[in-house]
Design an enzyme around this catalytic site. Sequence first.
Site, PDB file in Angstrom:
ATOM      1  CB  SER A   1      19.413  18.109 -49.163  1.00 43.69           C
ATOM      2  OG  SER A   1      20.055  18.457 -50.377  1.00 43.69           O
TER       3      SER A   1
ATOM      4  CG  HIS B   1      22.996  25.177 -44.411  1.00 39.75           C
ATOM      5  ND1 HIS B   1      22.040  24.993 -45.377  1.00 39.75           N
ATOM      6  CD2 HIS B   1      24.150  24.674 -44.919  1.00 39.75           C
ATOM      7  CE1 HIS B   1      22.586  24.417 -46.433  1.00 39.75           C
ATOM      8  NE2 HIS B   1      23.860  24.201 -46.182  1.00 39.75           N
TER       9      HIS B   1
ATOM     10  NE  ARG C   1      22.205  19.320 -56.198  1.00 38.73           N
ATOM     11  CZ  ARG C   1      23.481  19.502 -55.859  1.00 38.73           C
ATOM     12  NH1 ARG C   1      23.895  19.117 -54.652  1.00 38.73           N
ATOM     13  NH2 ARG C   1      24.331  20.052 -56.701  1.00 38.73           N
TER      14      ARG C   1
ATOM     15  CE1 TYR D   1      15.970  28.571 -51.970  1.00 34.86           C
ATOM     16  CE2 TYR D   1      15.850  26.370 -51.044  1.00 34.86           C
ATOM     17  CZ  TYR D   1      15.227  27.485 -51.567  1.00 34.86           C
ATOM     18  OH  TYR D   1      13.853  27.513 -51.684  1.00 34.86           O
TER      19      TYR D   1
END
Length: 293
Positions: free
Chosen positions: A188, A40, A190, A35
Amino acid sequence: METVRVIRTVREMHRVADRMRENGFRIGLVPTMGYLHGGHASLIRQIGRVTDRTVVSVFVNPAQFGPGEDFETYPRDFERDKAIVQAGGGTLVYAPSTSEMYPDGYATYLEVERLADHLCGASRPGHFRGVATVVTKLFAAVKPHVTILGQKDAQQAGIVRRLVRDLNLDVDILIAPTVREVDGLAKSSRNRYLTPCQRRRATVIYTALQEGRELVLNGERRASVVIDAMNRRVRRCPDLGVDYIAAVDAENFRPVEAFGARVLLAAAVRCGQSRLIDNIVVETEGQPVQELR
């Protein structure tokens, strides 16, 4: 542009890694749980500048989730992940299955003592045992020369550095600055759990850390005073639950009573379904660490 290559098995990853090394290529590894987001993507681009081939691992590691945590619901979008890897210049995606990583009868886990006793290690027992184990297995499969980790996961990065040092692993560790949204919230996977209201409230985490940093840079040396101020800032915001707000040594993550030259201000806050972590390194000699927006 060719579609990024996907490798699913340890055996194939070994073959490809050996071939890359035989050809003199310097291999970089970006370990992720998928995800992927802008943080990233930044790691992929950064490691690509110092390596010839970039491997991005995508594996939601069950060993680092505790009972009642979000392993089953952790966000997954593999096609999106591949597109982000390709756009960032990654060479291939290593995406083993759980049974490939932990086959029947699996019984070997790694512990990094002391560094995992505080912060997330205290509130998530066994988490770093799972992290240390999976990272070592990724190193064994991908055979990287270099790996890159984000400062947002400062304790995890410190544990991986210690792991590499203690086991004499021939892997260089790069730590990249935290990548943030425009309003300061650390990127993030999340964050997708947050409702629009929760998303707005979550920015108070970074605000509290900044307030703590300003207190230290303005001469406050008592950790308790700084922690209390950050706690007050977060607790003013409705529906946020503090897991921890701490001032720790930036190298060993042990709590400090008074500030030295380099301290980590760290927070873990629950916001709805999400447990969000963030931190700032404060250097009282020279300038504070700069972070990417």
